[in-house]
Design a protein around this motif. Structure first.
Motif, PDB file in Angstrom:
ATOM      1  N   LEU A 115       0.838  -1.198   0.000  1.00 26.36           N
ATOM      2  CA  LEU A 115       0.000   0.000   0.000  1.00 26.36           C
ATOM      3  C   LEU A 115       0.872   1.248   0.000  1.00 26.36           C
ATOM      4  O   LEU A 115       1.827   1.337   0.768  1.00 26.36           O
ATOM      5  CB  LEU A 115      -0.892  -0.021   1.246  1.00 26.36           C
ATOM      6  CG  LEU A 115      -2.173   0.762   1.146  1.00 26.36           C
ATOM      7  CD1 LEU A 115      -3.084   0.134   0.118  1.00 26.36           C
ATOM      8  CD2 LEU A 115      -2.852   0.793   2.486  1.00 26.36           C
ATOM      9  N   PRO A 116       0.584   2.175  -0.900  1.00 24.42           N
ATOM     10  CA  PRO A 116       1.467   3.343  -1.019  1.00 24.42           C
ATOM     11  C   PRO A 116       1.312   4.312   0.135  1.00 24.42           C
ATOM     12  O   PRO A 116       0.874   5.430  -0.043  1.00 24.42           O
ATOM     13  CB  PRO A 116       1.034   3.960  -2.342  1.00 24.42           C
ATOM     14  CG  PRO A 116      -0.380   3.531  -2.509  1.00 24.42           C
ATOM     15  CD  PRO A 116      -0.515   2.211  -1.849  1.00 24.42           C
ATOM     16  N   VAL A 117       1.602   3.854   1.355  1.00 26.07           N
ATOM     17  CA  VAL A 117       1.545   4.769   2.493  1.00 26.07           C
ATOM     18  C   VAL A 117       2.970   5.129   2.890  1.00 26.07           C
ATOM     19  O   VAL A 117       3.733   4.260   3.277  1.00 26.07           O
ATOM     20  CB  VAL A 117       0.836   4.113   3.696  1.00 26.07           C
ATOM     21  CG1 VAL A 117       0.779   5.073   4.858  1.00 26.07           C
ATOM     22  CG2 VAL A 117      -0.552   3.686   3.301  1.00 26.07           C
ATOM     23  N   PRO A 118       3.335   6.383   2.771  1.00 23.81           N
ATOM     24  CA  PRO A 118       4.668   6.777   3.201  1.00 23.81           C
ATOM     25  C   PRO A 118       4.833   6.466   4.686  1.00 23.81           C
ATOM     26  O   PRO A 118       3.951   6.763   5.474  1.00 23.81           O
ATOM     27  CB  PRO A 118       4.696   8.284   2.948  1.00 23.81           C
ATOM     28  CG  PRO A 118       3.587   8.545   2.002  1.00 23.81           C
ATOM     29  CD  PRO A 118       2.554   7.520   2.274  1.00 23.81           C
ATOM     30  N   LEU A 135     -12.454  -6.286   5.547  1.00 22.45           N
ATOM     31  CA  LEU A 135     -13.302  -5.997   4.389  1.00 22.45           C
ATOM     32  C   LEU A 135     -13.648  -7.281   3.645  1.00 22.45           C
ATOM     33  O   LEU A 135     -14.812  -7.558   3.361  1.00 22.45           O
ATOM     34  CB  LEU A 135     -12.550  -5.083   3.430  1.00 22.45           C
ATOM     35  CG  LEU A 135     -12.807  -3.599   3.475  1.00 22.45           C
ATOM     36  CD1 LEU A 135     -11.926  -2.912   2.456  1.00 22.45           C
ATOM     37  CD2 LEU A 135     -14.261  -3.328   3.162  1.00 22.45           C
ATOM     38  N   ILE A 162     -13.265  -0.735   7.609  1.00 19.81           N
ATOM     39  CA  ILE A 162     -13.061   0.607   7.076  1.00 19.81           C
ATOM     40  C   ILE A 162     -12.691   1.567   8.203  1.00 19.81           C
ATOM     41  O   ILE A 162     -11.817   2.425   8.052  1.00 19.81           O
ATOM     42  CB  ILE A 162     -14.328   1.074   6.334  1.00 19.81           C
ATOM     43  CG1 ILE A 162     -14.526   0.192   5.101  1.00 19.81           C
ATOM     44  CG2 ILE A 162     -14.215   2.523   5.916  1.00 19.81           C
ATOM     45  CD1 ILE A 162     -15.838   0.391   4.440  1.00 19.81           C
ATOM     46  N   TYR A 163     -13.337   1.373   9.348  1.00 25.20           N
ATOM     47  CA  TYR A 163     -13.015   2.240  10.487  1.00 25.20           C
ATOM     48  C   TYR A 163     -11.559   2.073  10.904  1.00 25.20           C
ATOM     49  O   TYR A 163     -10.847   3.050  11.148  1.00 25.20           O
ATOM     50  CB  TYR A 163     -13.957   1.928  11.666  1.00 25.20           C
ATOM     51  CG  TYR A 163     -13.557   2.663  12.911  1.00 25.20           C
ATOM     52  CD1 TYR A 163     -13.873   4.004  13.060  1.00 25.20           C
ATOM     53  CD2 TYR A 163     -12.815   2.032  13.899  1.00 25.20           C
ATOM     54  CE1 TYR A 163     -13.468   4.696  14.166  1.00 25.20           C
ATOM     55  CE2 TYR A 163     -12.400   2.712  15.014  1.00 25.20           C
ATOM     56  CZ  TYR A 163     -12.733   4.044  15.144  1.00 25.20           C
ATOM     57  OH  TYR A 163     -12.311   4.741  16.241  1.00 25.20           O
ATOM     58  N   PHE A 165      -9.149   1.110   9.057  1.00 27.21           N
ATOM     59  CA  PHE A 165      -8.300   1.764   8.052  1.00 27.21           C
ATOM     60  C   PHE A 165      -8.165   3.245   8.359  1.00 27.21           C
ATOM     61  O   PHE A 165      -7.067   3.799   8.372  1.00 27.21           O
ATOM     62  CB  PHE A 165      -8.883   1.556   6.652  1.00 27.21           C
ATOM     63  CG  PHE A 165      -8.000   2.110   5.590  1.00 27.21           C
ATOM     64  CD1 PHE A 165      -6.988   1.338   5.057  1.00 27.21           C
ATOM     65  CD2 PHE A 165      -8.155   3.413   5.145  1.00 27.21           C
ATOM     66  CE1 PHE A 165      -6.140   1.859   4.111  1.00 27.21           C
ATOM     67  CE2 PHE A 165      -7.310   3.940   4.192  1.00 27.21           C
ATOM     68  CZ  PHE A 165      -6.300   3.158   3.675  1.00 27.21           C
ATOM     69  N   GLY A 166      -9.309   3.880   8.625  1.00 26.84           N
ATOM     70  CA  GLY A 166      -9.281   5.313   8.926  1.00 26.84           C
ATOM     71  C   GLY A 166      -8.468   5.610  10.174  1.00 26.84           C
ATOM     72  O   GLY A 166      -7.727   6.588  10.242  1.00 26.84           O
ATOM     73  N   GLN A 169      -4.454   4.459   9.253  1.00 20.85           N
ATOM     74  CA  GLN A 169      -3.745   4.980   8.091  1.00 20.85           C
ATOM     75  C   GLN A 169      -3.873   6.483   7.917  1.00 20.85           C
ATOM     76  O   GLN A 169      -3.281   7.061   7.029  1.00 20.85           O
ATOM     77  CB  GLN A 169      -4.236   4.296   6.805  1.00 20.85           C
ATOM     78  CG  GLN A 169      -4.172   2.793   6.850  1.00 20.85           C
ATOM     79  CD  GLN A 169      -2.765   2.278   7.060  1.00 20.85           C
ATOM     80  OE1 GLN A 169      -1.875   2.594   6.287  1.00 20.85           O
ATOM     81  NE2 GLN A 169      -2.561   1.528   8.119  1.00 20.85           N
ATOM     82  N   THR A 170      -4.732   7.114   8.703  1.00 19.00           N
ATOM     83  CA  THR A 170      -4.857   8.565   8.578  1.00 19.00           C
ATOM     84  C   THR A 170      -4.600   9.201   9.934  1.00 19.00           C
ATOM     85  O   THR A 170      -4.534   8.521  10.950  1.00 19.00           O
ATOM     86  CB  THR A 170      -6.266   8.964   8.116  1.00 19.00           C
ATOM     87  OG1 THR A 170      -7.178   8.687   9.172  1.00 19.00           O
ATOM     88  CG2 THR A 170      -6.694   8.206   6.886  1.00 19.00           C
ATOM     89  N   ASN A 171      -4.493  10.496   9.934  1.00 20.15           N
ATOM     90  CA  ASN A 171      -4.271  11.210  11.196  1.00 20.15           C
ATOM     91  C   ASN A 171      -5.561  11.376  11.980  1.00 20.15           C
ATOM     92  O   ASN A 171      -5.665  12.232  12.838  1.00 20.15           O
ATOM     93  CB  ASN A 171      -3.708  12.603  10.920  1.00 20.15           C
ATOM     94  CG  ASN A 171      -2.380  12.525  10.252  1.00 20.15           C
ATOM     95  OD1 ASN A 171      -1.708  11.510  10.331  1.00 20.15           O
ATOM     96  ND2 ASN A 171      -2.002  13.582   9.566  1.00 20.15           N
ATOM     97  N   GLY A 172      -6.556  10.594  11.637  1.00 21.83           N
ATOM     98  CA  GLY A 172      -7.841  10.735  12.330  1.00 21.83           C
ATOM     99  C   GLY A 172      -8.742  11.646  11.531  1.00 21.83           C
ATOM    100  O   GLY A 172      -8.405  12.794  11.257  1.00 21.83           O
TER     101      GLY A 172
END
Lengths: 218, 473
Positions: A115-118, A135, A162-163, A165-166, A169-172
């Motif tokens: 996955l292209p996550v830096p 999923l 999905i939750y 993942f959020g 993988q994200t800053n919230g």
């Protein structure tokens, strides 16, 4: 591999999902879902501690009340009313589906690595692995089960993925969005539960694979 | 804030009415009136955004109105108002047969009002998260509309609708999160879902994540719009819902789902990857048009026929989004919504009069009710893009745009599919109009019952006549 403590619940979540695919007892499945939601809550709380992010605590509290307590309670109420115990599954039997979901977990690991996550300050792969495998497993549950309720649980497993993942993988996501999503999903579950009641009342069963009256050539 | 209050005033009154009015005879009349008031309110409130070079009209921080949003919002309000005005005629007929359906009707009006609010908010939200929440809310509000008849078929359709669309929308949520993730590495500090911020920093979005996000959003919202391999809920839902609800689903809901795709596609275009949008949207659109036109040939239910025609039009609109033309998307949507709402409303009347949905049993409409027959005929021409109507000008423009991009395979496929769907719909409608009628009860005055559909057909005819001038000369 020395994993940080915060990553362990994430992998447990994926394992619980595999157990759910393997179990045909509805009651056990609901307990497993509750356990999974508890692990999701723990992951959220750990992440809140890690980033000292106050709004994640609120989300964790909401998750605990709604997904760990309210939704399983509602499901228990439904299965008591409609009097079903087991979900024997469709063509794909539970053991086969379980093997499939293990294969999915392995695939998810490979995908998550690509996955292209830096790479940031934390290790990204356990979260992404858990998310993708949830999923797939949720979809598998929806496709291989007969009882309406199992399909709703499958949908909730997907939504957990999905939750996750959020979360990882994200800053919230912004909090009001997060809450709106939670509200929508719960309203959907309530509505689907009510329709499941109606299916039982109208058809004398809640086997959704037998809902095939609407076809192209009536 | 004041604008929000203005927009919400009439729906609030409507909800109160639906809750308080026990005798539904007043409710159906009152809501028809109030909904046209709401059309006027929305038009007046958003009209500053319609002027050329207007600044966006700010309702709340992340809820603003621009030109295209305003046009779509007005269109949706007109669709809802037309459908529910006609519902007065439609349910008056039901009323005579089932005396105890007052509660059903009150629930219907409550859900329809909430549905309209959710649809409008899809157009106004400038935040991908809020758009997702609104689209999911439209699913939840419209499922009870599909389940209106409370029978086995309605139940099956509602269940499929809820499950398939929820799973689809779940993928759109994943796509939204990918887009959020793509923005947090250098583009916007901390990441953002705000479309204005995302557009401003579009070239700095992480492309691999943005691409994944776009594709998942296309898949997810595409399920809701009924693009080809994911369309299976659409004919069932449109066929089993009562006619006013089918009209709102077709004329309102599909536009909402496509509008969400439009938003994401715009973002990807702004980030400098127009080719991706063109490949994905245009290909999916063309595939949908071709598949729907082939499926149109063998149809056995009148509303299923029009549902497949809706899928075909969704494909055309998706192709217009792929070409990157917002005005063309809007123009296709206006014509499709107007004509399709007219067709669904009239087919509701026909089904009530004949007592069956099956195309095998509906014949000789021309002798029974010339006014319905005329609406069906003109509506059939209007949705398939026959010359004087707006859809013709729109399809012409779409084909011209595609040929400008030198996409010959797409052009040929579209021409072929449009010809087939025109023939298929014409033959089916022709069979309905001609022949000898089996016992047909005209339960209510045809002239009164075709007022709204005739008005809608005139709108699309007018759009066609003015646009032919603009596009062709």
């Amino acid at each position: 591999m020395n994993l940080p403590l915060a990553q362990i619940p994430l992998l447990l979540i994926a394992l619980v999902a595999i157990l759910m695919v393997g179990s045909t007892h509805l009651r056990l499945n609901i307990w497993l879902f509750s356990a999974q939601a508890l692990l999701v809550t723990m992951a959220t709380a750990l992440s809140a501690v890690q980033h000292s992010d106050s709004h994640l605590y609120i989300i964790a509290a909401l998750l605990f009340v709604l997904k760990v307590l309210a939704v399983p309670k509602f499901f228990m109420y439904i299965i008591e009313k409609v009097e079903v115990q087991r979900d024997t599954g469709t063509v794909v039997r539970a053991p086969v589906a379980m093997l499939l979901s293990i294969a999915f977990l392995w695939l998810s690991y490979i995908l998550a690595r690509q996955l292209p996550v830096p790479s940031g300050d934390t290790i990204g792969w356990p979260g992404a692995t858990a998310a993708i495998s949830l999923l797939c497993t949720g979809l598998l549950l929806m496709l291989t089960r007969r009882i309406a309720l199992s399909q709703i649980i499958g949908f909730l497993v997907m939504e957990n993925g999905i939750y996750i993942f959020g979360l990882t993988q994200t800053n919230g996501m912004p909090m009001f969005i997060e809450m709106g999503i939670l509200l929508d999903v719960l309203a959907g579950v309530m509505l689907a539960g009510l329709i499941a009641f109606r299916i039982k009342k109208n058809f004398e069963h809640i086997d959704v694979t037998m809902l095939t009256e609407l076809k192209e050539n009536l | 804030m004041v604008i929000l209050l203005e927009l919400m005033a009439v729906p609030t009154i409507l909800l109160l009415c639906a809750w308080l009015c026990k005798p539904t005879r007043i409710l159906t009349k009152l809501s028809a009136l109030l909904l046209w008031v709401q059309v006027a309110v929305v038009a007046i409130v958003v009209h500053p955004a319609l002027l050329t070079n207007a600044l966006p009209l700010v309702i709340l921080p992340e809820i603003t109105v621009e030109r295209l949003d305003a046009m779509f919002a007005i269109l949706t309000q007109v669709v809802v108002a037309s459908s529910l005005t006609h519902a007065h005629v439609f349910f008056a007929h039901d009323d005579a047969h089932e005396p105890e359906n007052h509660n059903k009707l009150r629930l219907f009006y409550t859900c329809a009002t909430l549905f309209a609010i959710a649809m409008t908010s899809v157009f106004f939200c400038k935040n991908l998260g809020l758009i997702w929440i609104s689209v999911e809310a439209t699913t939840l509000c419209s499922a009870p509309l599909i389940y209106f008849h409370r029978n086995k078929h309605a139940l099956e359709a509602a269940w499929k609708y809820l499950m398939i669309c929820s799973v689809g929308i779940a993928f759109a949520l994943l796509g939204t999160m990918f887009i959020f993730a793509s923005s947090q590495y250098g583009a916007v500090a901390g990441g953002s879902l705000n479309l204005d911020q995302l557009t401003q920093s579009a070239p700095r979005l992480q492309y691999p994540l943005l691409r994944l996000g776009f594709l998942f959003c296309l898949l997810g919202y595409g399920t809701k719009a009924g693009i080809f391999p994911l369309h299976s809920w659409l004919p069932d839902a449109h066929s089993e819902a009562p006619a006013p609800a089918s009209a709102m689903l077709s004329g309102g809901l599909l536009n909402c789902a496509l509008f969400a795709i439009w938003r994401v596609s715009r973002l990807v275009t702004d980030s400098g990857h127009q080719q991706l949008v063109q490949n994905a949207d245009l290909t999916m659109g063309v595939i949908t048009v071709v598949a729907a036109s082939l499926l149109l040939v063998r149809q056995h239910g009148i509303k299923r026929l029009f549902a497949y025609s809706s899928i075909e039009n969704v494909g055309l609109m998706l192709a217009a989004i792929g070409v990157g033309s917002g005005s063309l998307f809007l123009f296709l949507a206006i014509n499709h919504s107007a004509a399709k709402v007219a067709l669904f409303l009239i087919s509701g009347n026909v089904i009530q009069a004949v007592g069956t949905k099956s195309l095998h049993d509906i014949h000789g409409l021309l002798t029974v009710s010339p006014s319905w027959a005329l609406v069906l005929l003109l509506g059939g021409f209007a949705v398939t893009g026959a010359p004087p109507f707006g859809a013709f000008a729109a399809e012409w423009q779409l084909l011209a745009n595609i040929s400008q991009l030198h996409l010959w395979p797409a052009l040929v496929a579209l021409l072929f599919a449009l010809a087939i769907s025109f023939l298929a719909v014409s033959v089916h409608v022709g069979r309905i109009l001609c022949g000898t009628p089996k016992q047909m009860v005209t339960a209510f005055s045809p002239v009164y019952s075709s007022a709204i559909p005739v008005g809608l057909i005139i709108i699309t005819l007018f759009a066609g006549l003015t646009a032919v001038h603009k596009f062709l000369w």
